[in-house]
Design an enzyme around this catalytic site. Structure first.
Site, PDB file in Angstrom:
ATOM      1  N   LYS A 216      74.799  43.804  49.016  1.00 17.85           N
ATOM      2  CA  LYS A 216      75.383  43.590  50.365  1.00 17.85           C
ATOM      3  C   LYS A 216      76.314  42.470  50.473  1.00 17.85           C
ATOM      4  CE  LYS A 216      73.531  41.771  54.684  1.00 17.85           C
ATOM      5  NZ  LYS A 216      72.514  41.438  55.679  1.00 17.85           N
ATOM      6  N   ASP A 221      78.027  36.960  58.769  1.00 18.20           N
ATOM      7  CA  ASP A 221      77.326  37.654  59.775  1.00 18.20           C
ATOM      8  C   ASP A 221      77.037  36.865  60.934  1.00 18.20           C
ATOM      9  OD1 ASP A 221      75.717  39.264  61.015  1.00 18.20           O
ATOM     10  OD2 ASP A 221      73.988  39.054  59.675  1.00 18.20           O
ATOM     11  N   LYS A 228      73.829  35.824  66.943  1.00 18.24           N
ATOM     12  CA  LYS A 228      72.890  34.943  66.383  1.00 18.24           C
ATOM     13  C   LYS A 228      73.080  33.472  67.038  1.00 18.24           C
ATOM     14  CE  LYS A 228      72.779  36.371  61.579  1.00 18.24           C
ATOM     15  NZ  LYS A 228      71.349  36.916  61.386  1.00 18.24           N
ATOM     16  N   ASP A 239      75.722  35.543  53.358  1.00 17.36           N
ATOM     17  CA  ASP A 239      75.260  37.041  53.543  1.00 17.36           C
ATOM     18  C   ASP A 239      76.009  37.993  52.409  1.00 17.36           C
ATOM     19  OD1 ASP A 239      73.047  38.441  54.965  1.00 17.36           O
ATOM     20  OD2 ASP A 239      74.508  39.043  56.444  1.00 17.36           O
ATOM     21  N   ASP A 298      72.713  42.754  64.834  1.00 22.01           N
ATOM     22  CA  ASP A 298      72.596  41.926  63.856  1.00 22.01           C
ATOM     23  C   ASP A 298      71.747  42.737  62.827  1.00 22.01           C
ATOM     24  OD1 ASP A 298      72.782  39.561  62.452  1.00 22.01           O
ATOM     25  OD2 ASP A 298      70.907  38.581  63.617  1.00 22.01           O
ATOM     26  N   GLU A 300      72.741  44.495  60.572  1.00 21.59           N
ATOM     27  CA  GLU A 300      73.966  45.204  59.849  1.00 21.59           C
ATOM     28  C   GLU A 300      74.071  45.664  58.724  1.00 21.59           C
ATOM     29  OE1 GLU A 300      73.857  42.027  60.133  1.00 21.59           O
ATOM     30  OE2 GLU A 300      74.441  41.618  58.076  1.00 21.59           O
ATOM     31  N   ARG A 302      71.855  46.588  56.764  1.00 25.24           N
ATOM     32  CA  ARG A 302      71.377  48.070  56.124  1.00 25.24           C
ATOM     33  C   ARG A 302      72.188  49.184  56.736  1.00 25.24           C
ATOM     34  NH1 ARG A 302      66.189  46.754  60.156  1.00 25.24           N
ATOM     35  NH2 ARG A 302      66.605  44.864  59.346  1.00 25.24           N
TER      36      ARG A 302
HETATM   37  N1  BES Z   1      71.721  38.532  57.361  1.00 23.78           N
HETATM   38  C1  BES Z   1      70.634  38.684  57.934  1.00 23.78           C
HETATM   39  C2  BES Z   1      69.423  38.171  57.497  1.00 23.78           C
HETATM   40  C3  BES Z   1      69.210  37.068  57.105  1.00 23.78           C
HETATM   41  C4  BES Z   1      68.484  35.994  57.821  1.00 23.78           C
HETATM   42  C5  BES Z   1      69.620  36.468  55.556  1.00 23.78           C
HETATM   43  C6  BES Z   1      68.097  34.594  57.088  1.00 23.78           C
HETATM   44  C7  BES Z   1      69.380  35.079  55.218  1.00 23.78           C
HETATM   45  C8  BES Z   1      68.784  34.421  56.054  1.00 23.78           C
HETATM   46  C9  BES Z   1      70.585  39.982  58.523  1.00 23.78           C
HETATM   47  O1  BES Z   1      71.698  40.676  58.733  1.00 23.78           O
HETATM   48  C10 BES Z   1      69.849  39.834  59.936  1.00 23.78           C
HETATM   49  O2  BES Z   1      70.511  39.354  60.682  1.00 23.78           O
HETATM   50  N2  BES Z   1      68.851  40.767  59.988  1.00 23.78           N
HETATM   51  C11 BES Z   1      67.994  40.522  61.260  1.00 23.78           C
HETATM   52  C12 BES Z   1      67.311  41.834  61.578  1.00 23.78           C
HETATM   53  C13 BES Z   1      66.969  42.183  62.947  1.00 23.78           C
HETATM   54  C14 BES Z   1      67.802  42.023  64.157  1.00 23.78           C
HETATM   55  C15 BES Z   1      66.079  43.455  62.980  1.00 23.78           C
HETATM   56  C16 BES Z   1      66.727  39.566  61.034  1.00 23.78           C
HETATM   57  O3  BES Z   1      66.207  39.614  60.049  1.00 23.78           O
HETATM   58  O4  BES Z   1      66.361  38.846  62.093  1.00 23.78           O
HETATM   59 ZN    ZN Z   2      73.284  39.915  57.322  1.00 25.71          ZN
HETATM   60 ZN    ZN Z   3      72.623  40.258  60.737  1.00 29.93          ZN
END
Ligand code: BES
Ligand code: ZN
Ligand code: ZN
Length: 453
Positions: A216, A221, A228, A239, A298, A300, A302
């Protein structure tokens, strides 16, 4: 800091490894316990009693360099113990600093470590340097700001890093991605000034085993329209860690001339906001024809990885194993902390293997297992899949989403690694300083070395 082999040069300090109490240290409490370090005149005594494994030596190398830096030592020499590759790795890891954004660089105090003794040690020295140069390169790129590390600057650096090597670099720009039907990857990137891109690396020394790594690479992000909170955004330059990691692995594998075929995909995009941004409620038709209901922009990573998993299976039909490496979920950070990564997949053998080589490398991987009640966790009433799903097991759920991109014949060949916790840390742990860690580079090198020697 340079670590070199030389039996002749005089140095300011001498390091001695001692597994016991040292009487010469006046009124000393020095018992020789591991990580106990004490200085007397020009000798630094380093305790080794109780070191159980090679990672213990790695940790000791890290601690020693930190100590020497605190002492403002300039040149040091030592005769190394047996498990020296890991010990040297630890010293290189401990010497890492990231000062690209400091207008005044601190003068380097610890200039040189001289390794004495048997000449055979030179091979270990070179191997350790290759491992850690790759890991430190990943750390540098993860730490680099999103303006400086965007898809074009990364592309240029990747191309340059493989000049004059037998690694083939292919750049699939947004036109290619559109031609491949990768609507998910393109949708995520739509509001960015930078181009969506997948960079494919192929290292093929003719080995019979083929490992495919998919990383990834969100250069930033922001969360997109499902934005966020400010405080969660400040580390999102990290990210891209998965993509930087697969790059580092190929770089070192080539330098070590490992006899295993490796392909790597750096899946680059930026999740931003403008009038063209993809939206919650959009439905996207992915590369394999499945439809995804965007519930949260967010989630994204996946979406980007999904299309690239499809691409990798098409271009690398002969691969024996597929791995995704990604800072995919905040849930993985809650579940496993900042010190461990989560493993999601159907093949327990692959998990055992990664865990075993992780232990050797001093990196922790934990099973994020499925259970039978969560297998419909990413179903959607409007489209085939939802990108947020229903179950609370966020790390597993994201992995479950990804397995929908995996062809039936490859289900047992696929493992997803969520490195969201350990890829970037604010608090130092193990042999990691704060910031990008280069987590998983060493684990994969240990594993690939085992297959390819
Ligand atoms: N890049 C983030 C995940 C992340 C969070 C990485 C903290 C490192 C530290 C990812 O894209 C994300 O935002 N995921 C969300 C998914 C949710 C909206 C279903 C998450 O984990 O909050
Ligand atoms: Zn992300
Ligand atoms: Zn995200």
């Amino acid at each position: 800091m340079k670590i070199v082999y030389n039996n002749d040069i005089e140095t300011q300090l001498i390091v001695e490894f001692v597994p016991h109490f040292v009487a010469e240290l006046p009124y000393s409490k020095f018992q020789g316990k591991d990580s106990q370090i004490s200085m007397c005149n020009t000798t630094v005594y380093v305790g080794t009693k109780g070191i159980k494994d090679s990672d213990g030596w790695r940790q000791l190398g890290f601690t020693l360099v930190q100590y020497l830096r605190e002492q403002k030592a300039k040149t040091v020499s030592m005769v190394l113990p047996d498990k020296c590759r890991q010990f040297i790795e630890g010293m290189y890891l401990g010497a890492y600093t990231f000062d690209k954004y400091k207008s005044k660089n601190e003068p380097v105090k610890l200039k040189r470590i001289i390794i004495r003794g048997n000449h055979k040690i030179v091979a270990e020295l070179n191997a350790a340097k290759i491992y850690i140069d790759a890991q430190n390169m990943v750390r540098d790129w993860v730490n680099t700001s999103p303006e400086d590390a965007n898809s074009s600057t990364i592309r240029d650096a990747v191309c340059k890093s493989f000049e004059d090597t037998n690694v083939q670099v292919e750049v699939f720009n947004s036109q290619y991605l559109a031609g491949f039907g990768m609507n998910g990857h393109l949708a995520v990137n739509r509001a960015s000034r930078h181009e969506a891109m997948t960079i494919k690396l192929t290292y093929n020394p003719g080995g019979s085993y083929h490992v495919c790594l998919i990383g990834k690479g969100l250069t930033y992000d922001s969360g997109g329209l499902s934005i966020k909170p400010g405080s969660s955004m400040t580390t999102m330059k990290a990210d891209k860690a998965g993509a930087m990691t697969v790059w580092g692995i190929v770089k070192a594998a080539e330098e070590l001339q490992l006899n295993v075929k490796i392909t790597a995909y750096l899946c680059l995009a930026e999740n931003m906001i403008d009038g063209s941004a993809y939206k919650p409620d959009d439905v996207i038709t992915m590369k394999n024809g499945k439809t995804v209901h965007v519930k949260n922009t967010d989630a994204e990573g996946r979406i980007v990885l999904f299309d690239n998993i499809c691409l990798a299976q098409e271009l690398d039909e002969d691969a024996d194993e597929f791995y995704t490496l990604a800072t995919l979920t905040g849930a993985a950070v809650y579940q496993f902390g900042n010190e461990a990564a989560g493993m999601v997949g159907f093949n327990d053998n692959m998990k055992r293997k990664i865990k075993k080589f992780g232990d050797k490398a001093g990196e922790v991987f934990m099973d994020a297992a499925f259970h039978k009640y969560m297998m419909d966790g990413v179903d959607d009433s409007l489209a085939d899949l939802s990108n947020t799903g229903t179950s609370n097991m966020g790390c597993q759920k994201a992995g479950l989403f990804l397995t929908n991109a995996v062809k039936k014949k490859n289900k047992q060949k696929y493992l997803h690694l969520d490195i969201a916790g350990p890829a970037f840390v604010e608090k130092e742990f193990g042999t990691n300083v704060s910031g990008g860690t280069g987590f998983a580079v060493r684990t994969f090198l240990e594993y690939l070395k085992k297959i390819g020697t």
